[in-house]
Design an enzyme around this catalytic site. Structure first.
Site, PDB file in Angstrom:
ATOM      1  N   GLN C 508       0.940  -0.650  -0.399  1.00 48.00           N
ATOM      2  CA  GLN C 508      -0.243  -0.246   0.074  1.00 48.00           C
ATOM      3  C   GLN C 508       0.691   1.382  -0.084  1.00 48.00           C
ATOM      4  O   GLN C 508       0.441   2.099  -0.158  1.00 48.00           O
ATOM      5  CB  GLN C 508      -0.919  -0.451   1.390  1.00 48.00           C
ATOM      6  N   GLU C 748      -9.351   1.388   2.866  1.00 50.42           N
ATOM      7  CA  GLU C 748     -10.178   0.738   2.207  1.00 50.42           C
ATOM      8  C   GLU C 748     -11.565   1.360   1.905  1.00 50.42           C
ATOM      9  O   GLU C 748     -12.583   1.300   0.884  1.00 50.42           O
ATOM     10  CB  GLU C 748     -10.769   0.292   3.664  1.00 50.42           C
TER      11      GLU C 748
END
Lengths: 153, 288, 797
Positions: C508, C748
Site C-alpha cells: 500500500q 479501505e
C-alpha cells in the site's frame, strides 16, 4: 518420475545447458532449476500473466510452456530485460507513474509491456489496455500501469 | 506420477508420423492446452512427449488454386497478422482477436485449438462457417498417408475428434469463398478476450442486392461441439433479411441448439443469448 | 509581511507525487517474496484436505505415505495431541480430530524433499469417513433439528507443554449460532410512527475472495534451542507472535516473525489459518525448515472469503426528507469455523447508525455455522455489504417522497462536530463536500433525470447514474487493548536515518509515506531514509495492518520519533551556536536560522556530537496511541481518532439484450484529511474502485453444497485492464487535527461504495432495483425480465 532431457538454450543472452524433467514447465525451470525468481507463479494456467517471459521475441506464459521446448530458443526473463535500456526505461516509468503496489504482477507486466511497445510503438490507450488483458493486477486498478506503459514508449 | 520416458522434437512430418505410429505419445505444439490439463489431472502423459512445434512444413499460410492452406502450427497471433485472413476470413480474424490473451495467442496454434475440440473453441465456429477442411497425416503402414475431412465431421464431442492416435493434424484448408462473401463472429462476454464463450455465433453470406445467398451459420457452446445450423441457413437462404426471415431464422435456431447449464450460464440464458444476438447480427446485415 | 516574520520557504514533500521506495526492486523482478525464498535444508509441505463436506473421520492410514522415499514426516491430529484451537472464537483445530466440517478441512500433512513427492505422498493416505448430513444453507442452520457443526468439545488434551492460563480447548456448541450482535438507539417503533414513507427490502451479498496475486505461504523453522522463526505473510505480526506461542505452549519471546514483501493482503492475512500451524508442526517433527505454499486452486478453495450476508433492512423518513428510523437484521454464514467475517457487524452497524443522521436504529446479526467455506476479513470489513443496503434505501426513500436523491442525502448527511448516538465523534467531516463534489463533477442531477426519461426509449442500451457514500474508520480502530504503533529512529554519523517501525508494508506504500513524514520533520530528502519494518525481533510493537490505520497511527508514531530527534539536534545546535533552539530549523540537510543561514551541515554536526567529550548518538523512540475509546457492551464508543468519508457516482450502460452492465465511469470524492503522497493515494483509490467494480460486476465465488465450483481465474473473473472505468478522483482536505500532517486513513474506503452506486445506476437506467449481487450478465438479464429470484427473509426468529 519423468525422464530428464538435456536442453541447450540462450537465457538472457547467456548460453545455458540444463537437464530438465520432460513434464516440467518453463516457469518451474526458471525458478527452481536456474534460480531466477523474478518470473512469478500466479495461477499455473495462463490466466494471470505473472509468469510472462519472452521466447524468440514474443511473450508467452512460462507456466504453459514445457521447459524442454526452450531447447534451441532464446529466452528473456525480467532479470534479462531489466538490464537493457528498454528495461530500464520501463522500470523508471513504472516507478515514476506509481504503477507498482504489492509488485507481484509487475515483472510480468513489464515483460508484456516491452513486447507491446516493441511491436506497436504507436500504441494508444485502447491498444495498451488490450495488450495487457492477459495480466491480472489486484492492487492498482490498472490505470497507473497503462500510464506507465504510455510513458515508456 | 507422470512417467514420460522419452521426449522428441522431430523436424519433419515423416519423422513425427513415425514416432506416432509407435503409439503412446502425448502431442503438443504451443502447450497452452496440454500443460494446464496435465496439471489439473485431466490429461495423463503417455510414454513419449512429442513436440511437433519444430516441424517447418506445418507452418505458414498460403493460397493456391483458390484454396487457402493454413499450417497447423500457425499461431493465433500469426492469423491475426495475416492480411489474407483479415481480408477474406473476417469471422476467423475476429475470433482470433477475442482469443484468450496476447501471451496465449503467441503460443497457441490453430491445429491445437482444433484438436482440443472445446465446444466453446474460438476458431472452430468461424472455420465451420468457412467450410474448412482439416488435413490429417499418418503413417499407418509405413508410408505417409493424408486424408481430408470437413471440420464439421472431424469434431465428434467435447475434446473428441476423428483424428486417429497415429495421425497429426497438419493443416486447415479453406476454399476461398465466392466474391462478396462476408462473415462475422460474435462471442458473448463482458470483456474483449480472456474469457470462455458462454455462446458464440458465426454468420457468413453473400449479399446480392438485398438478398442473402450462400448463407452459413454456426454456433459455439450450445452443443457438445460447435455446430452448423442448416435450418437457420435454410430460413435465410435466398431471402431478404426482413422481419419475417429473421423470425424464421430465430425459430430454427431455437430448434437446432441444445445448450446445457453450467457455472458459466444456464441453458435458458444461452438460448436467450443465441436468439438476441443472432437477431442483432441479422438486423445489422439488414441495415447493411 | 514584516522582516522579522520572514522565514525561508521550505521545500515540502507533503502532497507531492512520491514514487514508492520499493518500486525499483519490484519492477526489476529482484524483490524476494516468500515464494522466492528457499532455506538450506528446507522441506516442502502439502496438506490433505477432506473429501467430505461433513463427516466423521473413522480412520486415517498414513503407512504407505510414510514409506515413500523422500517423505520426512506425515502427521495427523493424533501426532499433535497438544495442538490448540485457533481463530477468532478458538473453534478451529489446525488438524482435525473426529469430525470434518468442510471441504477445506485439514486431515493430514506431509513434509518431503520436494513438492512433487509431498503430493505423491498425499495420494497414498487413506482416510475412511462416515458421512454426516451436510448443512450448507445458513437459514437451515437455525431450524430445529438442523445438523450441528460443533456439538462436541475439541481441542488439545492439555499436554505437558501447555502453560497454565493459555486458551482452553473449544467446548462445543449446542446450536449453530457462532456469534450474535445487537445494537439499538432510540425507539424504532416511535421512528416508524413518525414516518411518512417506509421501505423494506431483503438483500443478499455473495461470496468473493481476495485473490492476492501472491498465493498464501509460510516457512517455519526451529533452532536448536526451540526458538521458532517464521517467514510469514501475516498482516499482524505481533498479534500472531503471541497466538503462535500460545498454540505451541511456548514463551512468545521465543517466536520471531519475518515478513518478506507480500504479494497482496487486503485483509486476508489478519487471522491464522491452519496451514501455518501445520507447517510449524512439520518443522518441529522434522527439525528442518518447512515451506508450505498454496497452489492457486488451493488459494480459491482454502483461503477465506468476504462475508456473505442475508440482510433485511427497514427504513423510514418524513415527507420533508428527514430519516426517522432504520432497522437491520442480518444472517451471516460463518462457514465451518469462526474467522473475522463473523465480526464484520462492528463495522456494519456504524454505517447503519451513523453514515446518515438517523434518530432511531436497531441492528441485529446472527453468525451461524454451516459446512461452507469460512469468511474472513476483507478490505471494507462488512461495509460494502451494509452500504449496499443503506444506499439502496436512500434512493428508495427519496423516490417515495419525491425528493432528489442528492438533496435527500445532503439533508441527512453528518457534519463536523456531530456525536452520533453510537458514540462516534466526527471532528472533521467532509461528507457534504464529498456529496456535492462527486455530484457536480459527474453532472449527477442532470444525468439522472435525462437517463430516467429515456428508460422507455427503443434503444436496447440504457444509461444510468447512481450515487453512494460511505463512512469508515480513518484514525485506527480500538479493538485490541492498544491500537498503537511504535517507532525507533536513529540518525547515523552521516545524517542517514533508519526508521524502524512496527507497521507492515503490504504494497500500500506505508514505507514511503512514513519516510516522507520523517523527512518532513527532519528537513532531509527521501533518499536519506531507510525503513526497517519486517522483523518482530527488531521492530517495536504495532497492532497490524488493518482498519485503514497505518498512515494515521504509524505516521503519528514516526512523526513523534522524528520530532524528538529534531528537538535533540536543535537543542544541541542552540547550545553550540548560542541561539534559542526555537529559532532554529532543519532544512535541506542543514541546521538553519529563520533567515535561511546555514549554521551546521547536519552530518558534520552529528559527528561533532558523537565524537565529543559528551559522546552521544541521536536515537529516539516513540509510541503513539490514538485518543480513541473502546466500545462498551452496547457497542457504543468513539473507536477511531478520525473518520473517513467518501461519495462516488457511477455511470453505467446496461445492454438489455444481454444483461451486460458496463461501468463507464466512477466520479469519486474522498475526505482524506490531507493528501500526503498524491501518487500513492491515487493508486489506493483507483485500485479500490476497481476492486469494488469486481465485487459489483464480475467476481462471484460459486459455492454449491459446500464446494467452490470455480476455483480458477478462468471462471472467477477479476476485472482486466480493458474493463476499467474512467476515474475522476477529488480529494477533500479537511485537515484532521489528530492526523499526521492532517491526514486520515483511506485504504479501505474506495472499494466500499462502488457496488451500491452501481445498483442505483442500474435502477436509474432500467427502473429495476436488484437487491442481490453480483450484477453478472445473466442475473441482470433475468432481473430485467422479472425472472431473478429476489432474496427473501425466511430466517427463524
Amino acid at each position: 518420475m519423468s525422464a530428464k532431457v538435456e536442453i541447450d538454450f540462450t537465457l538472457n543472452g547467456v548460453r545455458e545447458q540444463r537437464a530438465v524433467a520432460a513434464d516440467m514447465s518453463a516457469l518451474a525451470m526458471l525458478r527452481d532449476v536456474v534460480g531466477l525468481t523474478g518470473t512469478k507463479y500466479g495461477c499455473g494456467e495462463g490466466e494471470c500473466g505473472a509468469c510472462t517471459i519472452r521466447v524468440d521475441g514474443v511473450t508467452l506464459n512460462a507456466c504453459l510452456m514445457f521447459a524442454v521446448d526452450c531447447d534451441g530458443r532464446e529466452v528473456t526473463t525480467i532479470e534479462g530485460l531489466a538490464a537493457t535500456p528498454p528495461g530500464e526505461k520501463l522500470r523508471a516509468s513504472f516507478v515514476e507513474h506509481g504503477a507498482v503496489q504489492c509488485g507481484f504482477c509487475t515483472p510480468g507486466l513489464v515483460m508484456q509491456a516491452s513486447h507491446l511497445i516493441e511491436k506497436n510503438p504507436g500504441a494508444g490507450e485502447e491498444e495498451i489496455r488490450r495488450g495487457i488483458e492477459g495480466n491480472l493486477c489486484r492492487c492498482t486498478g490498472y490505470r497507473k500501469i497503462i500510464e506507465a506503459i504510455a510513458g515508456a514508449k | 506420477m507422470s512417467g514420460i520416458e522419452r521426449y522428441a522434437a522431430p523436424r519433419t512430418l515423416e519423422e513425427a508420423a513415425e514416432l506416432l505410429s509407435a503409439g503412446g505419445a502425448t502431442v503438443f505444439a504451443g502447450g497452452t492446452d496440454v500443460m494446464p490439463q496435465a496439471n489439473a489431472g485431466r490429461l495423463r502423459f503417455q510414454k513419449t512427449l512429442l513436440n511437433i512445434g519444430r516441424i517447418a512444413e506445418l507452418r505458414g499460410i498460403g493460397e493456391s488454386n483458390g484454396v487457402v492452406r493454413i499450417g497447423a502450427l500457425t499461431t493465433i497471433t500469426e492469423l491475426l497478422e495475416s492480411p489474407l485472413v483479415r481480408g477474406r476470413f473476417r469471422a476467423l480474424w475476429q475470433s482470433c482477436d477475442h482469443f484468450a490473451s496476447d501471451q496465449i495467442r503467441n503460443a497457441a496454434t490453430l491445429g491445437g485449438n482444433l484438436c482440443n475440440a472445446s465446444p466453446a473453441g474460438d476458431t472452430l465456429v468461424p472455420l465451420l462457417v468457412l467450410d474448412a477442411q482439416v488435413v490429417l497425416a499418418g503413417k499407418p503402414n509405413g508410408t505417409l498417408a493424408t486424408r481430408r475431412l470437413p471440420l464439421a465431421g472431424f469434431l465428434t464431442g467435447p475434446g473428441r475428434t476423428l483424428r486417429a492416435a497415429h495421425e497429426l493434424l497438419t493443416a486447415v484448408e479453406i476454399a476461398l469463398p465466392p466474391a462478396g462473401f462476408d462473415s462475422e463472429y460474435f462471442k458473448f462476454g463482458t470483456r474483449p478476450a480472456l474469457d470462455i464463450a458462454a455462446i458464440s455465433i458465426g454468420l457468413g453470406a453473400v449479399r446480392e442486392g438485398r438478398v442473402l445467398r450462400d448463407v452459413r451459420v454456426a454456433f459455439g457452446a450450445v452443443a457438445p461441439t460447435p455446430v452448423r445450423a442448416p435450418r437457420v441457413e435454410a430460413a435465410l437462404e435466398g431471402r431478404i433479411a426482413d422481419d419475417a426471415a429473421i423470425e424464421a431464422a430465430l425459430e430454427a435456431a431455437a430448434d437446432e441448439i441444445h445448450p446445457i447449464s453450467d457455472i458459466r450460464a444456464s441453458d435458458w440464458y444461452r438460448r436467450e443469448m443465441v436468439r438476441n444476438m443472432l437477431q442483432r447480427m441479422l438486423c445489422d446485415v439488414r441495415e447493411g | 509581511m514584516g522582516e522579522a516574520q520572514k522565514t525561508v520557504a521550505r521545500e515540502t514533500l507533503i502532497g507531492k507525487r512520491i514514487p514508492k521506495m520499493d518500486a525499483p526492486e519490484k519492477a526489476s523482478g529482484r524483490t524476494r517474496y516468500l515464494h522466492d525464498i528457499d532455506l538450506p535444508g528446507q522441506l516442502h509441505a502439502k496438506i490433505l484436505r477432506s473429501t467430505q463436506v461433513h463427516a466423521l473421520i473413522k480412520s486415517i492410514d498414513t503407512g504407505a505415505a510414510k514409506r515413500l522415499p523422500g517423505v520426512h514426516a506425515v502427521i495427523t491430529a493424533a501426532d499433535v495431541p497438544w495442538q490448540r484451537p485457533i481463530g477468532v472464537a478458538k473453534d478451529h483445530l489446525p488438524l482435525k480430530t473426529g469430525r470434518v466440517r468442510s471441504l477445506r478441512d485439514e486431515v493430514a500433512a506431509v513434509a518431503a524433499d520436494s513438492v512433487e513427492i509431498a503430493a505423491a505422498a498425499l495420494a497414498l493416505i487413506r482416510v475412511e469417513y462416515e458421512p454426516l448430513p451436510p448443512l450448507t444453507d445458513p437459514v437451515e442452520a437455525l431450524q430445529p433439528g438442523a445438523p450441528l457443526i460443533h456439538p462436541e468439545p475439541h481441542g488439545g488434551d492439555g499436554g505437558p507443554q501447555l502453560k497454565p492460563g493459555g486458551p482452553v480447548a473449544y467446548t462445543g456448541k449446542p446450536d449453530n449460532v457462532a456469534m450474535t450482535f445487537e445494537y439499538a438507539q432510540g425507539d424504532v417503533a416511535q421512528g416508524e410512527r413518525e414516518s411518512d414513507a417506509v421501505v423494506e427490502d431483503v438483500f443478499r451479498l455473495h461470496y468473493v475472495t481476495h485473490c492476492c496475486m501472491g498465493v498464501s505461504g509460510v516457512i517455519a523453522e526451529f533452532d536448536a534451542s526451540g526458538n521458532l522463526l517464521l517467514h510469514s505473510n501475516t498482516q499482524v505480526p505481533f498479534l500472531h507472535k503471541r497466538e503462535f506461542a500460545e498454540m505451541l505452549g511456548i514463551d512468545p519471546g521465543r517466536v520471531r516473525i519475518i515478513q518478506p514483501p507480500i504479494g497482496g493482503g487486503f485483509g486476508s492475512k489478519l487471522d491464522i489459518y491452519p496451514f501455518e500451524p501445520i507447517a510449524i508442526f512439520l518443522a518441529r517433527a522434522t527439525g528442518r525448515p518447512v515451506k508450505l505454499v498454496y497452489t492457486r486452486e488451493e488459494e480459491f478453495e482454502a483461503s477465506p472469503t468476504r462475508q456473505p450476508v442475508l440482510l433485511k433492512l427497514r427504513s423510514g423518513c418524513t415527507r420533508d426528507g428527514a430519516l426517522t428510523f432504520r432497522a437491520v437484521e442480518t444472517l451471516h454464514d460463518n462457514g465451518a469455523y469462526t474467522s473475522w467475517g463473523a465480526t464484520t457487524p462492528f463495522v456494519m452497524m456504524q454505517t447503519v447508525s451513523s453514515l446518515y443522521r438517523v434518530p432511531h436504529c436497531k441492528y441485529r446479526t446472527r453468525a451461524v455455522y454451516t459446512n461452507n467455506p469460512y469468511a474472513g476479513s476483507f478490505r471494507g470489513y462488512g461495509n460494502l455489504q451494509a452500504t449496499f443496503a443503506v444506499e439502496a434505501h436512500m434512493d428508495r426513500l427519496a423516490d417515495a417522497i419525491g425528493m432528489d436523491p442528492l438533496e435527500f442525502r445532503l439533508k441527512n448527511a453528518q457534519q463536523p462536530g456531530e456525536v452520533t448516538p453510537q458514540g462516534m465523534h466526527f471532528g472533521t467531516c467532509g461528507f457534504k463536500e464529498c456529496l456535492s463534489t462527486a455530484a457536480a463533477r459527474s453532472a449527477y442531477q442532470r444525468k439522472r433525470l435525462e437517463h430516467a426519461s429515456r428508460q422507455g426509449d427503443a434503444s436496447p442500451l440504457k444509461r444510468g447514474v447512481g450515487i453512494a457514500s460511505m463512512l469508515h474508520v480513518g484514525g485506527g480502530a480500538k479493538i485490541y487493548p492498544s491500537d498503537g504503533c511504535g517507532t525507533i529512529l536513529k540518525i547515523d554519523d552521516f545524517a542517514h536515518v533508519t526508521l524502524i517501525t512496527g507497521a507492515s508494508e503490504i504494497g500500500q506504500g506505508s514505507e514511503t509515506v512514513l519516510a516522507q513524514l520523517v523527512c518532513e520533520e527532519l528537513g532531509l530528502p527521501l533518499s536519506s531514509v531507510t525503513v526497517v519494518n519486517n522483523d518482530t525481533d527488531i521492530t517495536p510493537w504495532d497492532v497490524g495492518v488493518h482498519a485503514s490505520r497505518t498512515t494515521f497511527i504509524a505516521g503519528n508514531s514516526a512523526i513523534g520519533a522524528a520530532k524528538k530527534a529534531k528537538d535533540k539536534i536543535l537543542a544541541a545546535a542552540a547550545a553550540k551556536s548560542g541561539r534559542a533552539s526555537g529559532d532554529l530549523q532543519l532544512s535541506g540537510g542543514f541546521v538553519v536560522t529563520p533567515e535561511g543561514e546555514k549554521l551546521f551541515e547536519l552530518g558534520k554536526f552529528l559527528r561533532s556530537l558523537h565524537f565529543s567529550d559528551k559522546a552521544d548518538l541521536v536515537m529516539t523512540t516513540f509510541y503513539y496511541e490514538p485518543p480513541s475509546h473502546h466500545q462498551d457492551r452496547e457497542f457504543k464508543g468513539d473507536v477511531s481518532a478520525a473518520y473517513a468519508w467518501a461519495s462516488q457516482v457511477a455511470e453505467v450502460e446496461v445492454d438489455t439484450r444481454t444483461g451486460i452492465v458496463k461501468l463507464l465511469s466512477i466520479t469519486a470524492a474522498h475526505d482524506v484529511g490531507r493528501v500526503l503522497n498524491r501518487l500513492g493515494i491515487e493508486g489506493q483509490i483507483e485500485g479500490g474502485v476497481v476492486m469494488g467494480q469486481g465485487y459489483a460486476l464480475t467476481e462471484n465465488l460459486i459455492v454449491e453444497g459446500g464446494a467452490v465450483k470455480n476455483p480458477s481465474f478462468r471462471d472467477y473473473k477479476l476485472v482486466t485492464a480493458p474493463e476499467i472505468p474512467e476515474m475522476d478522483i477529488s480529494f477533500i482536505e479537511t485537515m484532521d487535527g489528530e492526523g499526521p500532517q492532517g491526514a486520515k486513513g483511506v485504504g479501505e474506503a474506495p472499494a466500499i461504495c462502488v457496488a451500491a452506486a452501481v445498483a442505483n445506476a442500474i435502477h436509474n437506467a432500467t427502473g429495476v432495483r436488484i437487491t442481490s449481487l453480483p450484477f453478472t450478465p445473466e442475473r441482470v438479464y433475468r432481473a430485467l425480465r422479472g425472472k431473478l429470484e429476489a432474496p427473501v427473509w425466511n430466517v427463524p426468529a
